[in-house]
Design a protein around this motif. Structure first.
Motif, short mmCIF file in Angstrom:
data_model
loop_
_atom_site.label_atom_id
_atom_site.label_comp_id
_atom_site.label_asym_id
_atom_site.label_seq_id
_atom_site.Cartn_x
_atom_site.Cartn_y
_atom_site.Cartn_z
N GLU A 4 0.83 -1.20 0.00
CA GLU A 4 0.00 0.00 0.00
C GLU A 4 0.87 1.25 0.00
O GLU A 4 0.64 2.19 -0.77
CB GLU A 4 -0.93 0.01 1.21
CG GLU A 4 -1.78 1.27 1.31
CD GLU A 4 -2.61 1.34 2.58
OE1 GLU A 4 -3.43 2.26 2.69
OE2 GLU A 4 -2.41 0.48 3.46
N ASP A 5 1.88 1.28 0.85
CA ASP A 5 2.76 2.45 0.93
C ASP A 5 3.49 2.69 -0.38
O ASP A 5 3.71 3.83 -0.79
CB ASP A 5 3.77 2.28 2.07
CG ASP A 5 3.13 2.41 3.44
OD1 ASP A 5 1.99 2.91 3.52
OD2 ASP A 5 3.76 1.99 4.43
N PHE A 6 3.90 1.58 -1.03
CA PHE A 6 4.61 1.72 -2.31
C PHE A 6 3.75 2.48 -3.31
O PHE A 6 4.19 3.47 -3.91
CB PHE A 6 4.97 0.35 -2.87
CG PHE A 6 5.49 0.39 -4.29
CD1 PHE A 6 6.81 0.71 -4.56
CD2 PHE A 6 4.63 0.12 -5.36
CE1 PHE A 6 7.28 0.77 -5.87
CE2 PHE A 6 5.09 0.18 -6.67
CZ PHE A 6 6.42 0.51 -6.92
N PHE A 7 2.51 2.03 -3.51
CA PHE A 7 1.66 2.67 -4.50
C PHE A 7 1.27 4.09 -4.10
O PHE A 7 1.28 5.00 -4.92
CB PHE A 7 0.42 1.81 -4.77
CG PHE A 7 0.72 0.56 -5.55
CD1 PHE A 7 1.06 0.63 -6.89
CD2 PHE A 7 0.69 -0.68 -4.94
CE1 PHE A 7 1.36 -0.52 -7.62
CE2 PHE A 7 0.99 -1.84 -5.65
CZ PHE A 7 1.32 -1.77 -7.00
N ARG A 8 0.95 4.29 -2.83
CA ARG A 8 0.57 5.63 -2.39
C ARG A 8 1.73 6.61 -2.55
O ARG A 8 1.54 7.76 -2.96
CB ARG A 8 0.10 5.60 -0.93
CG ARG A 8 -1.28 4.98 -0.75
CD ARG A 8 -1.78 5.17 0.67
NE ARG A 8 -3.06 4.51 0.88
CZ ARG A 8 -4.24 5.03 0.59
NH1 ARG A 8 -4.31 6.25 0.07
NH2 ARG A 8 -5.36 4.36 0.82
N THR A 9 2.94 6.17 -2.26
CA THR A 9 4.11 7.03 -2.38
C THR A 9 4.36 7.41 -3.84
O THR A 9 4.60 8.59 -4.16
CB THR A 9 5.35 6.34 -1.80
OG1 THR A 9 5.15 6.10 -0.41
CG2 THR A 9 6.60 7.20 -1.99
N GLN A 10 4.31 6.43 -4.73
CA GLN A 10 4.60 6.69 -6.14
C GLN A 10 3.50 7.49 -6.83
O GLN A 10 3.75 8.14 -7.85
CB GLN A 10 4.84 5.38 -6.89
CG GLN A 10 5.97 4.54 -6.34
CD GLN A 10 7.26 5.33 -6.17
OE1 GLN A 10 7.62 6.14 -7.03
NE2 GLN A 10 7.96 5.12 -5.07
N LEU A 11 2.29 7.46 -6.28
CA LEU A 11 1.17 8.19 -6.87
C LEU A 11 0.89 9.52 -6.17
O LEU A 11 -0.08 10.20 -6.49
CB LEU A 11 -0.09 7.32 -6.82
CG LEU A 11 -0.04 6.04 -7.66
CD1 LEU A 11 -1.24 5.15 -7.34
CD2 LEU A 11 0.02 6.35 -9.15
#
Length: 207
Positions: A4-11
């Protein structure tokens, strides 16, 4: 960093994923470059056939530092494994397969950020039970923005990426309804991705 953190960070700055589907390696690199120039940090190369792996490897090799390339249309653990071998940093599926989700969460010690596909509350609940905290909502244009608003009440911890039929006309509506991001096809001769990026107001870049 969890999935979740990966996608939220990149977006966080621009909530858009570029989808490269059925392209030659050269065309895929060209379309990825245009996406990167617009600030899109996540590029998905679909694996609908064997040619997808060559395109994936080419885009991975061309990616600037800090930009991530993943594999789309991942429907099995074997595809996920091969995608990793070709350099994929994340995976996206059209549907929900428990074995593939498990393989992404613990692929022999190689954890891979992964978005399983969902279209119903039952699938969202199953994805959550399997450990997913971010999913691909597909096809978004048929689900409508109201679906995202409705899912937020029973699943407040789940993040959704709107995929399928996203355009400049509706991308902002999906984000306003609670989607973390939108996924948009990037194809030669089409301005769809560029128009979506240009249409998003600064307030949409909030996640």
């Amino acid at each position: 960093m969890n999935h979740e953190d990966f996608f939220r960070t990149q977006l966080a700055e621009l909530p858009v994923i570029a989808i490269l589907r059925g392209l030659t390696p050269g065309d895929a690199v060209s379309q990825a470059g245009a996406a990167w120039d617009r600030g899109v940090r996540l590029v998905e190369v679909t694996l609908q056939d064997e040619g997808g792996y060559a395109a994936l490897a080419a885009v991975v090799a061309a990616a600037p530092e800090g930009y991530f390339v993943g594999a789309g249309t991942v429907t099995s653990v074997d595809q996920l494994r091969r995608a990793r071998e070709h350099g994929a940093r994340f995976g996206i599926a059209p549907g929900l397969d428990a074995e593939t989700v498990a393989g992404a969460l613990d692929g022999e010690g190689e954890d891979t950020p992964f978005l399983p596909g969902v279209a119903t509350a039952s699938e969202v609940q199953t994805a959550q039970r399997l450990g997913a905290r971010m999913v691909k909502a597909f096809p978004a244009s048929l689900l409508t923005p109201q679906w995202f608003t409705a899912m937020a009440a029973p699943f407040p911890r789940m993040g959704f990426i709107a995929t399928g039929g996203v355009s400049a006309d509706n991308a902002g509506d999906f984000l306003a309804a609670g989607a973390v991001g939108v996924a948009v096809s990037a194809t030669p001769g089409s301005e769809r991705l560029a128009r979506v990026c240009e249409a998003l107001p600064s307030g949409a870049r909030r996640h």
